[in-house]
Motif scaffolding. Structure first.
Motif, PDB file in Angstrom:
ATOM      1  N   VAL A   1      23.534 -63.884  85.195  1.00  0.00           N
ATOM      2  CA  VAL A   1      24.060 -64.984  86.007  1.00  0.00           C
ATOM      3  C   VAL A   1      25.574 -65.027  85.902  1.00  0.00           C
ATOM      4  N   HIS A   2      26.188 -65.660  86.897  1.00  0.00           N
ATOM      5  CA  HIS A   2      27.618 -65.960  86.817  1.00  0.00           C
ATOM      6  C   HIS A   2      27.815 -67.119  85.846  1.00  0.00           C
ATOM      7  N   GLN A   3      29.061 -67.442  85.572  1.00  0.00           N
ATOM      8  CA  GLN A   3      29.315 -68.548  84.650  1.00  0.00           C
ATOM      9  C   GLN A   3      28.911 -69.891  85.243  1.00  0.00           C
ATOM     10  N   THR A   4      28.683 -69.931  86.548  1.00  0.00           N
ATOM     11  CA  THR A   4      28.164 -71.142  87.195  1.00  0.00           C
ATOM     12  C   THR A   4      26.659 -71.282  86.997  1.00  0.00           C
ATOM     13  N   LEU A   5      26.028 -70.271  86.363  1.00  0.00           N
ATOM     14  CA  LEU A   5      24.583 -70.166  86.126  1.00  0.00           C
ATOM     15  C   LEU A   5      23.812 -69.730  87.359  1.00  0.00           C
ATOM     16  N   GLN A   6      24.538 -69.302  88.412  1.00  0.00           N
ATOM     17  CA  GLN A   6      23.898 -68.719  89.586  1.00  0.00           C
ATOM     18  C   GLN A   6      23.579 -67.259  89.328  1.00  0.00           C
ATOM     19  N   SER A   7      22.441 -66.807  89.838  1.00  0.00           N
ATOM     20  CA  SER A   7      22.085 -65.398  89.734  1.00  0.00           C
ATOM     21  C   SER A   7      23.157 -64.533  90.391  1.00  0.00           C
ATOM     22  N   VAL A   8      23.427 -63.379  89.804  1.00  0.00           N
ATOM     23  CA  VAL A   8      24.407 -62.454  90.395  1.00  0.00           C
ATOM     24  C   VAL A   8      23.864 -61.850  91.691  1.00  0.00           C
ATOM     25  N   ASP A   9      22.557 -62.011  91.943  1.00  0.00           N
ATOM     26  CA  ASP A   9      21.929 -61.412  93.128  1.00  0.00           C
ATOM     27  C   ASP A   9      21.687 -62.404  94.258  1.00  0.00           C
ATOM     28  N   ASP A  10      21.555 -63.691  93.928  1.00  0.00           N
ATOM     29  CA  ASP A  10      21.145 -64.662  94.941  1.00  0.00           C
ATOM     30  C   ASP A  10      21.737 -66.029  94.604  1.00  0.00           C
ATOM     31  N   PRO A  11      22.592 -66.586  95.455  1.00  0.00           N
ATOM     32  CA  PRO A  11      23.227 -67.876  95.159  1.00  0.00           C
ATOM     33  C   PRO A  11      22.269 -69.055  95.178  1.00  0.00           C
ATOM     34  N   HIS A  12      21.046 -68.854  95.672  1.00  0.00           N
ATOM     35  CA  HIS A  12      20.058 -69.934  95.691  1.00  0.00           C
ATOM     36  C   HIS A  12      19.192 -69.956  94.432  1.00  0.00           C
ATOM     37  N   ILE A  13      19.423 -69.015  93.529  1.00  0.00           N
ATOM     38  CA  ILE A  13      18.648 -68.923  92.298  1.00  0.00           C
ATOM     39  C   ILE A  13      19.567 -69.102  91.095  1.00  0.00           C
ATOM     40  N   PHE A  14      19.134 -69.932  90.165  1.00  0.00           N
ATOM     41  CA  PHE A  14      19.874 -70.194  88.929  1.00  0.00           C
ATOM     42  C   PHE A  14      18.981 -69.849  87.741  1.00  0.00           C
ATOM     43  N   ALA A  15      19.604 -69.567  86.616  1.00  0.00           N
ATOM     44  CA  ALA A  15      18.846 -69.360  85.374  1.00  0.00           C
ATOM     45  C   ALA A  15      19.617 -70.017  84.241  1.00  0.00           C
ATOM     46  N   MET A  16      18.877 -70.509  83.261  1.00  0.00           N
ATOM     47  CA  MET A  16      19.504 -71.215  82.152  1.00  0.00           C
ATOM     48  C   MET A  16      18.679 -71.031  80.884  1.00  0.00           C
ATOM     49  N   GLY A  17      19.282 -71.347  79.745  1.00  0.00           N
ATOM     50  CA  GLY A  17      18.587 -71.256  78.474  1.00  0.00           C
ATOM     51  C   GLY A  17      18.454 -69.830  77.988  1.00  0.00           C
ATOM     52  N   ASP A  18      17.431 -69.593  77.168  1.00  0.00           N
ATOM     53  CA  ASP A  18      17.249 -68.296  76.524  1.00  0.00           C
ATOM     54  C   ASP A  18      17.003 -67.161  77.502  1.00  0.00           C
ATOM     55  N   CYS A  19      16.493 -67.467  78.706  1.00  0.00           N
ATOM     56  CA  CYS A  19      16.175 -66.391  79.651  1.00  0.00           C
ATOM     57  C   CYS A  19      17.367 -65.976  80.497  1.00  0.00           C
ATOM     58  N   ALA A  20      18.538 -66.582  80.276  1.00  0.00           N
ATOM     59  CA  ALA A  20      19.722 -66.289  81.070  1.00  0.00           C
ATOM     60  C   ALA A  20      20.769 -65.547  80.244  1.00  0.00           C
ATOM     61  N   ASN A  21      21.375 -64.549  80.853  1.00  0.00           N
ATOM     62  CA  ASN A  21      22.497 -63.839  80.242  1.00  0.00           C
ATOM     63  C   ASN A  21      23.769 -64.332  80.919  1.00  0.00           C
ATOM     64  N   CYS A  22      24.342 -65.386  80.320  1.00  0.00           N
ATOM     65  CA  CYS A  22      25.517 -66.048  80.914  1.00  0.00           C
ATOM     66  C   CYS A  22      26.782 -65.579  80.213  1.00  0.00           C
ATOM     67  N   PRO A  23      27.739 -65.015  80.940  1.00  0.00           N
ATOM     68  CA  PRO A  23      28.975 -64.535  80.295  1.00  0.00           C
ATOM     69  C   PRO A  23      29.777 -65.674  79.694  1.00  0.00           C
ATOM     70  N   GLN A  24      30.436 -65.363  78.577  1.00  0.00           N
ATOM     71  CA  GLN A  24      31.252 -66.361  77.894  1.00  0.00           C
ATOM     72  C   GLN A  24      32.354 -65.640  77.133  1.00  0.00           C
ATOM     73  N   GLY A  25      33.573 -65.761  77.602  1.00  0.00           N
ATOM     74  CA  GLY A  25      34.682 -65.085  76.952  1.00  0.00           C
ATOM     75  C   GLY A  25      34.659 -63.590  77.234  1.00  0.00           C
ATOM     76  N   GLU A  26      35.484 -62.865  76.520  1.00  0.00           N
ATOM     77  CA  GLU A  26      35.588 -61.430  76.731  1.00  0.00           C
ATOM     78  C   GLU A  26      34.383 -60.710  76.124  1.00  0.00           C
ATOM     79  N   GLU A  27      33.579 -60.131  76.995  1.00  0.00           N
ATOM     80  CA  GLU A  27      32.424 -59.326  76.614  1.00  0.00           C
ATOM     81  C   GLU A  27      31.412 -60.096  75.770  1.00  0.00           C
TER      82      GLU A  27
END
Length: 432
Positions: free
Chosen positions: A296-322
């Motif tokens: 997901v993007h840092q907005t928690l939107q899927s990188v593939d579809d702006p209508h889909i979000f993911a959160m919690g343990d099942c989401a790979n959300c970027p934070q800081g450098e790498e």
């Protein structure tokens, strides 16, 4: 004109908190239809599953019924399991629901959405270790925790036989020195004391053997060395056999085999080493990482579809450098707050805010004996180190904060009062 439908899949800590917030802000005003989908009928806070597994937590008292909760908080609940996604048509496919005898209760069906939030949490990662799936208990769900408790009580009952006690020591092997493994180790010692006090078994915490096995050089590798060292010392003082730098290469029915060929004879095995997102997420046509987490993007939107979000343990959300957001309950709660605001902003055609994770510290419970951790962490400070009574109170407050987010202040206050009364009215341990 139909109002938009927001479907949240997963009623864990983050998903339920999000449904509650959106129900209050959008559902109550009929600005959106909020639907929470979960395979279970009730919610139990995942950090308490180790207490449910040992019977210290009575799930009938602490679980939240989704239907009752949804009615009070202006969202809809549907029972079901996600098994497919058509993001081009904005449809999710639900598996049929079967009862305990395998009889179909609800057929396979579809559910449309305008915005989809995936909050499916995580499961234990056995890393492909031979025999783990067949011979180890997992404690990822209330059902698994209750299954372990049944086996635990039956094992203690068997050891009421004096002949068996004379020739063999009741031994429990726990693989994984993270928070779940550490907390379960301490709870098992407390459970043995209570089982003895209630006359279930003739053995107590001084006559069982608990082995806690961690592949990393120290327990709680994600936390500070001070916390790790303090926890290990406390566990060893209780009588837990701590093995660090020890990998398990195979699990058998009544033993664990280490990478060095050492054999640990056991009566019960628990696997709590590592986590990953549910594997089927990699089959939904969305980008995932090697742990099956949705990118997901840092907005928690899927990188593939702006209508889909993911959160919690099942989401790979970027934070800081790498870096990325760690899979922790406090992260899921923080994401629920940001995502609730972002979905409102989305309906208002406003730009979305980025999620910024703030580490407020970590606390580890050692049953009734102790608690250890730190609070008020920041990028410039390691935080305030706590142990003993103060840490126990801080640990208990984490659950109250979760209750506050899903019930509000009045009901949380009443729940606290009921818990206090039940300490005097009911046994401390659930035995069935």
């Amino acid at each position: 004109m139909a109002i938009p439908r927001i479907v949240i899949v997963g009623g864990g800590a983050g998903g339920l908190a999000l449904a509650t917030r959106l129900g209050r802000t959008l559902g109550k005003k009929r600005r959106a239809e909020i639907v929470l989908l979960d395979r279970n009928a009730t919610h139990v806070w995942k950090p308490l599953l180790h207490e449910l597994a040992t019977g210290v937590l009575n799930s009938s008292m602490d679980e939240v019924d989704y239907r009752g909760h949804s009615s009070a908080h202006h969202y809809l609940y549907q029972r079901g399991s996600l098994n497919g996604l058509d993001h081009a048509q904005k449809i999710i496919h639900l598996a049929p629901i079967k009862d305990e005898d395998g009889i179909e209760v609800l057929p396979a069906r579809e559910l449309s959405y305008d915005y989809l939030v995936l909050a499916l949490g995580s499961v234990s990662n056995d890393f492909g270790t031979t025999g783990v799936a067949e011979h180890c208990h997992f404690i990822d769900s209330p059902q698994q925790a209750k299954a372990f408790q049944r086996d635990m009580i039956n094992t203690f009952l068997r050891y009421t036989d004096p002949e068996l006690r004379q020739h063999k020591e009741l031994t429990i092997g726990i693989v994984g020195g993270g928070a779940t493994g550490v907390e379960l180790s301490a709870e098992l010692l407390d459970a043995s004391r209570l089982l003895n006090a209630y006359g279930v078994t003739a053995i107590d915490h001084q006559t069982i053997s608990v082995h806690l096995i961690e592949a990393a050089p120290r327990l709680l590798p994600g936390l500070s060395e001070r916390i790790s060292e303090t926890v290990q010392q406390e566990l060893e003082n209780m009588g837990v056999n701590v093995h660090v730098g020890t990998a398990i290469q195979e699990a058998e029915e009544y033993r664990l085999v280490t990478g060095d060929g050492e054999i640990i004879e056991t009566d019960l095995n628990v696997w709590a080493a590592g986590i990953k997102a549910p594997p089927f997420l990699a089959e939904l046509g969305l980008t995932t990482n090697k742990k099956h987490q949705l990118s997901v993007h840092q907005t928690l939107q899927s990188v593939d579809d702006p209508h889909i979000f993911a959160m919690g343990d099942c989401a790979n959300c970027p934070q800081g450098e790498e870096g990325s957001v760690p899979p922790r309950a406090q992260a899921a709660h923080q994401q629920a707050k940001v995502l609730a605001k972002n979905l409102v902003r989305l309906l208002d055609d406003k730009p979305l805010n980025d999620f910024v994770y703030r580490d407020h510290g970590s606390l580890v419970s050692l049953a009734r004996y102790d608690a250890v951790g730190n609070l008020m962490r920041s990028s410039a400070s390691r935080g305030l180190f706590l142990e003993g009574w103060l840490a126990r109170q801080a640990y208990a407050s984490l659950y109250r904060m979760h209750q506050l987010s899903i019930h509000g202040a009045p009901k949380t206050g009443l729940a606290w009062l009921v818990d206090k009364l039940n300490r005097y009215l009911k046994p401390r341990m659930k035995l069935h």
